[in-house]
Write a protein that holds these residues in place. Structure first.
Motif, PDB file in Angstrom:
ATOM      1  N   HIS A 104     -15.888   2.555  -3.452  1.00 35.78           N
ATOM      2  CA  HIS A 104     -14.407   2.940  -3.579  1.00 35.78           C
ATOM      3  C   HIS A 104     -13.987   3.825  -4.903  1.00 35.78           C
ATOM      4  O   HIS A 104     -13.405   4.574  -5.013  1.00 35.78           O
ATOM      5  N   ARG A 129      -6.741   8.887   0.333  1.00 36.79           N
ATOM      6  CA  ARG A 129      -6.958   8.608   1.950  1.00 36.79           C
ATOM      7  C   ARG A 129      -8.302   8.764   2.528  1.00 36.79           C
ATOM      8  O   ARG A 129      -8.677   7.801   2.931  1.00 36.79           O
ATOM      9  N   ARG A 181     -10.015   5.482   1.069  1.00 38.22           N
ATOM     10  CA  ARG A 181      -9.519   4.325   2.128  1.00 38.22           C
ATOM     11  C   ARG A 181     -10.289   4.488   3.369  1.00 38.22           C
ATOM     12  O   ARG A 181     -10.695   3.224   3.924  1.00 38.22           O
ATOM     13  N   TYR A 185      -7.663  -2.280   8.154  1.00 34.75           N
ATOM     14  CA  TYR A 185      -7.093  -1.427   7.512  1.00 34.75           C
ATOM     15  C   TYR A 185      -6.363  -1.868   6.027  1.00 34.75           C
ATOM     16  O   TYR A 185      -5.456  -2.363   5.970  1.00 34.75           O
ATOM     17  N   SER A 214      -5.531  -0.197   3.791  1.00 33.87           N
ATOM     18  CA  SER A 214      -4.426   0.846   3.223  1.00 33.87           C
ATOM     19  C   SER A 214      -2.928   0.219   3.057  1.00 33.87           C
ATOM     20  O   SER A 214      -2.474   0.694   1.900  1.00 33.87           O
ATOM     21  N   ARG A 215      -2.631  -0.760   3.870  1.00 33.44           N
ATOM     22  CA  ARG A 215      -1.439  -1.205   3.652  1.00 33.44           C
ATOM     23  C   ARG A 215      -1.332  -2.003   2.474  1.00 33.44           C
ATOM     24  O   ARG A 215      -0.440  -2.000   1.730  1.00 33.44           O
ATOM     25  N   VAL A 218      -1.318   0.203  -0.608  1.00 33.66           N
ATOM     26  CA  VAL A 218       0.129   0.870  -0.822  1.00 33.66           C
ATOM     27  C   VAL A 218       1.285  -0.047  -1.367  1.00 33.66           C
ATOM     28  O   VAL A 218       1.959   0.299  -2.115  1.00 33.66           O
ATOM     29  N   LYS A 267       0.407  -0.898  -5.113  1.00 37.88           N
ATOM     30  CA  LYS A 267      -0.060   0.568  -5.596  1.00 37.88           C
ATOM     31  C   LYS A 267      -0.080   0.391  -7.136  1.00 37.88           C
ATOM     32  O   LYS A 267      -0.997   0.792  -7.965  1.00 37.88           O
ATOM     33  N   TYR A 314      -3.052  -1.583  -8.127  1.00 39.86           N
ATOM     34  CA  TYR A 314      -4.138  -0.672  -7.713  1.00 39.86           C
ATOM     35  C   TYR A 314      -4.769   0.202  -8.914  1.00 39.86           C
ATOM     36  O   TYR A 314      -5.870   0.483  -9.215  1.00 39.86           O
TER      37      TYR A 314
END
Length: 216
Positions: A45, A60, A63, A82, A84-85, A88, A91, A94
């Motif tokens: 990643h 996107r 992910r 997932y 992504s949550r 986000v 963030k 991240y």
């Protein structure tokens, strides 16, 4: 794996292609790169985001790569984890730990962040799955109590396959005839299990409980 430590994406003829080829080899050749799948996912990643191959949509796509790696490596039977949550919702951290690898080679913080994302999301997903199963069983009992409904287990399975059901979802495999399917779905609307929506003359049936769980 060759790591791009520069903040800007790579430039120059063939450089981007070479780095993507190296990334694909890292992901797919477990003999040459015998890395734990979770760590490989996290490292891949970062590398994808560092390569930054597209003008838009790199986040996107990165992910999506996460879930693809976990599924491909056999850690998941289905792509339902997932991350992504979590990313986000965290963030700022991240981007900080991403920059830490790019600027200082600080892999431990990045790997720790991604493993925490997996642990948090796995627990959240586990709880959601259990809630969906409990909701399915409770609704199946209600449907089974409707003595004129044939095959209540199959009807329940159909409306829990996805949040929105249409008549054709019950007829395409000949579970029910069209009129029977429509009658059963409308009866579930009367029971408050489904909500009927009409768009462009087409009827859609929303599973209220399933939608509520998935939307959280």
């Amino acid at each position: 794996m060759q790591v791009n430590r520069c903040t800007p994406p790579p430039r120059g003829a063939g450089i981007l292609e070479a780095k993507l080829a190296n990334l694909c080899a890292f992901l797919n050749d477990d003999r040459q790169y015998p890395v734990d799948p979770l760590l490989k996912m996290a490292m891949a990643h970062f590398q994808f985001e560092a390569i930054h191959p597209f003008r838009d949509g790199n986040g996107r796509t990165g992910r999506v790569v996460n879930i693809h790696v976990l599924t491909q490596k056999g850690l998941l039977d289905y792509p339902i984890l997932y991350l992504s949550r979590y990313i986000v919702e965290h963030k700022e951290e991240y981007y900080n730990v991403l920059a830490g690898v790019s600027q200082r080679g600080d892999w431990p913080k990045w790997l720790s962040y991604m493993l925490q994302a997996v642990a948090y999301t796995a627990q959240l997903t586990y709880e959601k799955i259990n809630r969906i199963l409990q909701a399915r069983d409770a609704i199946q009992e209600v449907i089974a109590s409707q003595t004129t409904v044939r095959r209540p287990d199959q009807l329940t399975q159909k409306i829990f396959t996805q949040p929105v059901t249409r008549v054709r979802h019950l007829t395409e495999d000949r579970t029910y005839a069209e009129n029977t399917a429509r009658d059963y779905l409308n009866r579930l609307v009367e029971l408050g299990i489904l909500a009927r929506k009409t768009l462009s003359g087409n009827h859609y049936y929303l599973n209220r409980e399933l939608y509520s769980i998935l939307a959280e």
